[in-house]
Scaffold this active site. Structure first.
Site, PDB file in Angstrom:
ATOM      1  N   HIS A  62       0.884 -26.038   0.879  1.00 10.23           N
ATOM      2  CA  HIS A  62       2.342 -25.950   0.943  1.00 10.23           C
ATOM      3  C   HIS A  62       2.799 -26.637   2.231  1.00 10.23           C
ATOM      4  CE1 HIS A  62       2.787 -23.012  -2.402  1.00 10.23           C
ATOM      5  NE2 HIS A  62       1.554 -22.710  -2.050  1.00 10.23           N
ATOM      6  N   HIS A  84       6.199 -17.187   0.262  1.00  9.07           N
ATOM      7  CA  HIS A  84       5.753 -16.185  -0.702  1.00  9.07           C
ATOM      8  C   HIS A  84       6.074 -14.758  -0.272  1.00  9.07           C
ATOM      9  CE1 HIS A  84       3.144 -19.749  -1.121  1.00  9.07           C
ATOM     10  NE2 HIS A  84       3.086 -19.446  -2.405  1.00  9.07           N
ATOM     11  N   TYR A  86       4.003 -12.322  -0.579  1.00  8.43           N
ATOM     12  CA  TYR A  86       2.833 -11.740   0.088  1.00  8.43           C
ATOM     13  C   TYR A  86       2.704 -12.160   1.549  1.00  8.43           C
ATOM     14  CZ  TYR A  86       0.530 -16.233  -1.025  1.00  8.43           C
ATOM     15  OH  TYR A  86       0.214 -17.554  -1.143  1.00  8.43           O
ATOM     16  N   GLU A  87       3.489 -13.142   1.975  1.00 11.14           N
ATOM     17  CA  GLU A  87       3.472 -13.535   3.390  1.00 11.14           C
ATOM     18  C   GLU A  87       4.317 -12.600   4.250  1.00 11.14           C
ATOM     19  OE1 GLU A  87       3.215 -17.973   4.246  1.00 11.14           O
ATOM     20  OE2 GLU A  87       4.121 -17.979   2.248  1.00 11.14           O
ATOM     21  N   ALA A 114       0.409 -22.864  -9.616  1.00  9.92           N
ATOM     22  CA  ALA A 114      -1.004 -22.763  -9.956  1.00  9.92           C
ATOM     23  C   ALA A 114      -1.246 -21.317 -10.372  1.00  9.92           C
ATOM     24  CB  ALA A 114      -1.867 -23.131  -8.760  1.00  9.92           C
ATOM     25  N   MET A 212       1.269 -15.460  -8.198  1.00 10.11           N
ATOM     26  CA  MET A 212       1.925 -14.782  -7.083  1.00 10.11           C
ATOM     27  C   MET A 212       3.235 -15.457  -6.671  1.00 10.11           C
ATOM     28  SD  MET A 212      -1.493 -14.235  -4.748  1.00 10.11           S
ATOM     29  CE  MET A 212      -3.076 -13.853  -5.531  1.00 10.11           C
ATOM     30  N   ASN A 236      -7.848 -21.599 -12.754  1.00 11.64           N
ATOM     31  CA  ASN A 236      -9.072 -20.799 -12.892  1.00 11.64           C
ATOM     32  C   ASN A 236      -8.819 -19.725 -13.932  1.00 11.64           C
ATOM     33  OD1 ASN A 236      -7.505 -19.889 -10.174  1.00 11.64           O
ATOM     34  ND2 ASN A 236      -8.189 -18.086 -11.327  1.00 11.64           N
ATOM     35  N   HIS A 248      -9.188 -19.691  -3.141  1.00 11.45           N
ATOM     36  CA  HIS A 248      -8.070 -20.630  -3.099  1.00 11.45           C
ATOM     37  C   HIS A 248      -8.546 -22.081  -3.166  1.00 11.45           C
ATOM     38  CE1 HIS A 248      -3.896 -21.676  -2.460  1.00 11.45           C
ATOM     39  NE2 HIS A 248      -4.200 -22.449  -1.437  1.00 11.45           N
TER      40      HIS A 248
END
Length: 273
Positions: A62, A84, A86-87, A114, A212, A236, A248
């Site tokens: 990113h 994000h 989650y950050e 992704a 996510m 994946n 990742h």
């Protein structure tokens, strides 16, 4: 909410110092997918850190740049990476750029990501047209006071992803001879990957891919009255399906491997929409 509206205007004012013309659509590029912007012509690049009230991502793949340029006969604004949930950002913070795009006059947005495949018929490297979504984060970017200037208090999400856009994506894939999947994307908060039990649950609930991001952005885009289109790159198989451990690096490797077909699909779609 007056404060939020004024913040949006501040961001727009900064961007308008560099560009004031019409923008046909916005494009959000997920992990490892930012290479598409290399094909833009007459590019203007702005760092997220310089745009008032924008945040930045610390995740690999990113690049934290807003790019405006000519692409496939259209003027396109692209986010080279997203920030994000989650950050540590709130969902209203990670979706803030969408509100700015709407104020810039943009009414169409293509979101990409992704994702892990929870549908056993999928495989790494597949592209999936997103037809619907499930918000499993336990939150929503619209929680809090509402400013009617920005959107309705209770936005309808029946057609979160534009039906005509889905048909055009199908047509583009067919024209290019690309195998294409279609399905439902399910949003988990992260940053831990989903457990095998969570992936089984996702499948039972109707999800074909898990990830996510994306879902909060789509909620706010629809709230703003924008037409939304979505493509997932299945990088994946989700936990418990293939038996392999997740990381990742695999995500970035797969996006690199499929970049030709991803680029072809996005370019033809932008030409036709």
């Amino acid at each position: 909410m007056t404060d939020l509206y004024n913040k949006i205007l501040d961001s727009v004012k900064y961007i308008n110092k560099f560009y004031t013309g019409k923008i046909d659509m916005a494009l959000i590029l997920g992990s490892g997918l930012s290479y598409l912007v290399d094909q833009f012509e007459n590019k203007l690049e702005l760092d997220y850190k310089d745009i008032p009230n924008f945040h930045t991502s610390q995740v690999g793949g990113h690049e934290n740049k807003l790019v405006i340029g000519d692409f496939c006969g259209k003027k396109v604004l692209a986010m080279k990476g997203r920030f994000h949930y989650y950050e540590g950002y709130r969902q209203d913070e990670i979706t803030y750029p969408i509100r700015v795009f709407k104020e810039l006059g943009i009414d169409k947005i293509l979101v990409t990501n992704a994702a892990g495949g929870s549908n056993k018929n999928f495989g790494p490297g597949d592209l999936m047209i997103i037809k619907d979504q499930i918000n499993f984060s336990g939150s929503n970017p619209l929680i809090g006071p509402n400013d009617d200037r920005l959107g309705a208090r209770f936005p309808d999400m029946t057609d979160a992803y534009d039906l005509e856009g889905i048909e055009i994506l199908r047509s583009c894939a067919d024209q290019l001879g690309l195998p294409i999947q279609e399905g439902v994307y399910m949003f988990f908060s992260g940053p831990s990957y989903e457990t095998p039990a969570e992936v089984r649950m996702a499948g039972i609930l109707g999800a074909d891919a898990v990830g996510m991001s994306t879902v909060p952005e789509v909620i706010v885009a629809r709230y703003c009255g924008m037409r939304v289109f979505g493509i997932s790159c299945i990088t994946n198989m989700a936990a418990g399906i293939s038996g392999q451990k997740l990381n990742h690096e695999e995500v970035i490797e797969t996006t690199e491997r499929v970049k030709r077909k991803f680029s072809s699909l996005v370019k033809l779609f932008i030409e036709k929409i």
